[in-house]
Enzyme design. Structure first.
Site, PDB file in Angstrom:
ATOM      1  CB  THR A 121     -28.252  59.234   5.495  1.00  0.00           C
ATOM      2  OG1 THR A 121     -26.826  59.224   5.380  1.00  0.00           O
ATOM      3  CG2 THR A 121     -28.654  59.010   6.940  1.00  0.00           C
ATOM      4  CD  GLU A 149     -19.233  56.437   2.453  1.00  0.00           C
ATOM      5  OE1 GLU A 149     -19.333  55.486   1.661  1.00  0.00           O
ATOM      6  OE2 GLU A 149     -18.248  56.572   3.200  1.00  0.00           O
ATOM      7  CG  LEU A 151     -18.044  60.137   2.652  1.00  0.00           C
ATOM      8  CD1 LEU A 151     -18.216  61.641   2.765  1.00  0.00           C
ATOM      9  CD2 LEU A 151     -17.825  59.759   1.210  1.00  0.00           C
ATOM     10  CE  LYS A 152     -12.935  62.095   9.498  1.00  0.00           C
ATOM     11  NZ  LYS A 152     -12.700  60.672   9.303  1.00  0.00           N
ATOM     12  CE  LYS A 205     -24.419  58.701   7.757  1.00  0.00           C
ATOM     13  NZ  LYS A 205     -23.023  59.108   7.812  1.00  0.00           N
ATOM     14  N   GLY A 254     -17.477  74.554  20.155  1.00  0.00           N
ATOM     15  CA  GLY A 254     -17.481  75.416  18.971  1.00  0.00           C
ATOM     16  C   GLY A 254     -18.776  76.166  18.835  1.00  0.00           C
ATOM     17  N   GLY A 258     -23.027  71.859  12.251  1.00  0.00           N
ATOM     18  CA  GLY A 258     -23.769  72.215  11.040  1.00  0.00           C
ATOM     19  C   GLY A 258     -23.495  71.157   9.992  1.00  0.00           C
ATOM     20  CB  CYS A 261     -24.528  64.539   7.800  1.00  0.00           C
ATOM     21  SG  CYS A 261     -24.087  64.062   6.131  1.00  0.00           S
ATOM     22  CE  LYS A 322     -16.228  68.080   7.590  1.00  0.00           C
ATOM     23  NZ  LYS A 322     -16.119  66.720   8.079  1.00  0.00           N
TER      24      LYS A 322
HETATM   25  N1  LIG Z   1     -22.200  64.770   2.489  1.00  0.00           N
HETATM   26  C1  LIG Z   1     -21.805  63.916   3.413  1.00  0.00           C
HETATM   27  O1  LIG Z   1     -20.825  64.148   4.126  1.00  0.00           O
HETATM   28  C2  LIG Z   1     -22.533  62.617   3.593  1.00  0.00           C
HETATM   29  C3  LIG Z   1     -21.924  61.590   4.323  1.00  0.00           C
HETATM   30  C4  LIG Z   1     -22.603  60.390   4.490  1.00  0.00           C
HETATM   31  C5  LIG Z   1     -23.868  60.230   3.945  1.00  0.00           C
HETATM   32  N2  LIG Z   1     -24.438  61.248   3.264  1.00  0.00           N
HETATM   33  C6  LIG Z   1     -25.772  61.026   2.677  1.00  0.00           C
HETATM   34  O2  LIG Z   1     -25.611  60.750   1.286  1.00  0.00           O
HETATM   35  C7  LIG Z   1     -26.709  61.293   0.545  1.00  0.00           C
HETATM   36  C8  LIG Z   1     -26.197  62.250  -0.504  1.00  0.00           C
HETATM   37  O3  LIG Z   1     -25.546  63.319   0.146  1.00  0.00           O
HETATM   38  P1  LIG Z   1     -24.653  64.380  -0.639  1.00  0.00           P
HETATM   39  O4  LIG Z   1     -24.034  65.251   0.391  1.00  0.00           O
HETATM   40  O5  LIG Z   1     -23.794  63.659  -1.618  1.00  0.00           O
HETATM   41  O6  LIG Z   1     -25.808  65.180  -1.408  1.00  0.00           O
HETATM   42  P2  LIG Z   1     -25.639  66.210  -2.610  1.00  0.00           P
HETATM   43  O7  LIG Z   1     -26.782  67.127  -2.517  1.00  0.00           O
HETATM   44  O8  LIG Z   1     -24.260  66.767  -2.632  1.00  0.00           O
HETATM   45  O9  LIG Z   1     -25.793  65.294  -3.921  1.00  0.00           O
HETATM   46  C9  LIG Z   1     -26.976  64.685  -4.288  1.00  0.00           C
HETATM   47  C10 LIG Z   1     -26.990  64.622  -5.823  1.00  0.00           C
HETATM   48  O10 LIG Z   1     -28.115  63.842  -6.230  1.00  0.00           O
HETATM   49  C11 LIG Z   1     -28.605  64.425  -7.449  1.00  0.00           C
HETATM   50  N3  LIG Z   1     -29.985  63.969  -7.671  1.00  0.00           N
HETATM   51  C12 LIG Z   1     -31.118  64.355  -7.036  1.00  0.00           C
HETATM   52  N4  LIG Z   1     -32.179  63.699  -7.524  1.00  0.00           N
HETATM   53  C13 LIG Z   1     -31.714  62.867  -8.498  1.00  0.00           C
HETATM   54  C14 LIG Z   1     -32.325  61.925  -9.358  1.00  0.00           C
HETATM   55  N5  LIG Z   1     -33.639  61.697  -9.314  1.00  0.00           N
HETATM   56  N6  LIG Z   1     -31.518  61.248 -10.218  1.00  0.00           N
HETATM   57  C15 LIG Z   1     -30.196  61.474 -10.257  1.00  0.00           C
HETATM   58  N7  LIG Z   1     -29.561  62.361  -9.467  1.00  0.00           N
HETATM   59  C16 LIG Z   1     -30.314  63.049  -8.600  1.00  0.00           C
HETATM   60  C17 LIG Z   1     -28.468  65.918  -7.218  1.00  0.00           C
HETATM   61  O11 LIG Z   1     -28.485  66.621  -8.438  1.00  0.00           O
HETATM   62  C18 LIG Z   1     -27.121  65.980  -6.493  1.00  0.00           C
HETATM   63  O12 LIG Z   1     -26.046  66.168  -7.393  1.00  0.00           O
HETATM   64  C19 LIG Z   1     -27.627  61.944   1.586  1.00  0.00           C
HETATM   65  O13 LIG Z   1     -28.604  61.023   1.979  1.00  0.00           O
HETATM   66  C20 LIG Z   1     -26.688  62.227   2.741  1.00  0.00           C
HETATM   67  O14 LIG Z   1     -27.354  62.269   3.977  1.00  0.00           O
HETATM   68  C21 LIG Z   1     -23.803  62.438   3.058  1.00  0.00           C
END
Ligand SMILES: NC(=O)c1ccc[n+]([C@@H]2O[C@H](COP(=O)([O-])OP(=O)(O)OC[C@H]3O[C@@H](n4cnc5c(N)ncnc54)[C@H](O)[C@@H]3O)[C@@H](O)[C@H]2O)c1
Length: 446
Positions: A121, A149, A151-152, A205, A254, A258, A261, A322
């Site tokens: 994002t 993305e 996804l939830k 997004k 609630g 938190g 995102c 959650k």
């Molecule tokens: N978690 C969600 O529900 C969700 C949903 C939609 C969008 N997003 C977005 O997706 C993105 C990722 O979210 P997430 O929850 O998967 O994050 P996360 O922290 O779980 O995963 C991010 C991963 O990126 C890796 N990383 C960091 N720097 C790196 C680099 N230079 N090279 C390779 N890997 C590297 C980290 O080690 C980590 O494993 C964010 O921008 C978030 O806002 C998250």
């Protein structure tokens, strides 16, 4: 198709596994060597229903690979997804350092015409920044795509395999046709792929998350008012949710939103508005209301315990932000625990999936219980923070016996107030009782 997914967190791992499931060759790369080591052994670092099977099957069939070598993952691939984290920087803006670092590696190591997809994002304008970085190095043509993305967590695999819609910001025919082909297995039932400009996709997004956060804060404030005027938020929720213009989702009150995102995306969008000299007054109010809501549980508990929690021991059910996830990022349970400890109370917490993540984050600030009933032993009150299914129909008799006094503060409205009263509990929930008559326990002396 040959695909690389850079960043193997909640999003990257789900994206990689689901794309492998439809026959693509996928390499997931991450700089976290421990994570990659676990994944290679089919050990999933996060709790996400359905993911274990997908990873195991696709790894066994050699369609899904894991590496710490980001450059090697990029070489040879036709599509690269950037799925690294974008946490807030000191000013609330999305920190793009990881995204731009990956962009540089992509520029240096792409070996053929490629589509670069921003899955993280990221604020409007980020794809252009990525493009500028890649351009400095690239010796092959490349095409940008913004593919936010939706996804939830807790239903991530299902959401990716059967999306409500796929949003694709593309500005070249090549990117459009490659991405259409990639997503076609997931939209066979007629769910739309919505094409738009890259800036619009980036904004979509944030607007989606801001809208959902707004609904939550709005309902929390209406719930708080219900308490004052003697109305019942659950009835009000049903009354408005059946209006087709409003719909029933995201209307549950609630302890405040938190997770990884909403808090950061709301902050980042407010920041973007400020950068462009625009006002997002509604969203600023949403954020303030959420901050206030996070302290309500503690206030309710304190009031139920006669005005102070000092020296009390509190049971907590639910730590993850959650149900069906172990994600503790910005979880309301953390704000509650900090307030309790700051006010001289101790706590024992239970969560069906997040104990390990909580230990990692909170250390021994609280005790952890392996079963929900163990957490109640000798506690002066129970606070329910996360609405895991297993808390919905507990053995109330056992609860009452285990608690030192039958005080239950329920931030998810899991039980009926009349029933709890008839069972002899001192029970408070959100938006379902007049604040004028606060429930109160006579503290049993310890
Ligand atoms: N978690 C969600 O529900 C969700 C949903 C939609 C969008 N997003 C977005 O997706 C993105 C990722 O979210 P997430 O929850 O998967 O994050 P996360 O922290 O779980 O995963 C991010 C991963 O990126 C890796 N990383 C960091 N720097 C790196 C680099 N230079 N090279 C390779 N890997 C590297 C980290 O080690 C980590 O494993 C964010 O921008 C978030 O806002 C998250």
């Amino acid at each position: 198709m040959q695909i690389a997914v850079i960043g193997t967190g909640y999003v990257g791992l789900v994206v990689g596994a689901c794309l492998a499931e439809t026959g693509n060759q996928v390499v997931c790369a991450d700089i976290d060597a421990d994570k990659i080591g676990m994944l290679r052994e089919n050990r999933i670092p996060i709790f996400e229903p359905g993911l274990q099977d997908l990873v195991e099957r696709n790894q066994a069939q050699q369609r899904l690979h894991f590496t710490v070598d980001v450059a090697a993952a990029i070489a040879g691939c036709e599509v690269v997804f950037i799925a690294v984290g974008t946490p807030p920087d000191g000013n609330g803006a999305a920190d793009l350092r990881r995204v731009l670092e990956v962009a540089e590696t992509i520029g240096q190591h792409l070996t053929r015409e490629i589509v670069i997809v921003t899955k993280s994002t990221v604020p409007v304008g980020t794809a252009l920044k990525v493009q500028a970085v890649v351009e400095r190095w690239a010796r092959h043509p490349f095409h940008m795509c913004s593919n936010p993305e939706f996804l939830k967590e807790g239903a991530a695999v299902d959401d990716f395999l059967k999306p409500d819609r796929v949003v694709l910001g593309v500005e070249s025919d090549h990117a459009r046709s490659v991405m259409t082909e990639l997503y076609s297995p997931f939209v066979r039932t007629g769910r739309p792929i919505i094409f738009m400009s890259i800036a619009s996709a980036e904004m979509t997004k944030y607007a989606a998350n801001a809208m959902l956060a707004t609904r939550i804060s709005f309902m929390n404030e209406i719930a708080n008012l219900c308490e004052r005027v003697g109305a019942d938020i659950d009835l009000v929720r049903k009354g408005i949710g059946s209006d087709s213009r409003i719909g029933p989702s995201f209307l549950f009150p609630g302890p405040g939103y938190g997770g990884s995102c909403f808090p950061k995306d709301v902050k980042a969008l407010i920041r973007t508005a400020r950068d462009y000299d625009a006002t997002l007054g509604v969203l600023e109010a949403v954020e303030c209301a959420n901050e206030r809501q996070k302290s309500r549980l503690f206030e309710k508990l304190r009031s139920a315990l006669g005005g102070s929690v000092q020296g009390t021991h509190i049971a907590i059910w639910g730590l993850a932000f959650k149900p069906n996830t172990d994600d503790m990022r910005e979880a309301p349970s953390v704000a509650l625990i900090e307030a309790l400890v700051g006010a001289g109370a101790t706590a024992t917490a239970h969560d069906p999936a997040a104990l390990e993540a909580a230990r990692h984050l909170l250390g021994d600030v609280v005790r952890y219980a392996e079963s929900s009933y163990d957490a109640l032993d000798g506690a002066d009150a129970l606070v329910i923070v996360t609405d895991w299914n297993e808390y919905r129909h507990p053995d109330f008799g056992r609860m009452k016996t285990a608690l030192r006094q039958p005080v239950v503060i329920d931030s998810r409205n899991l039980y009926r107030p009349e029933k709890m009263k008839s069972l002899g509990f001192i029970y408070d929930s959100i938006g379902r009782g007049p604040a004028a008559e606060p429930v109160r326990a006579e503290l049993v002396s310890r």
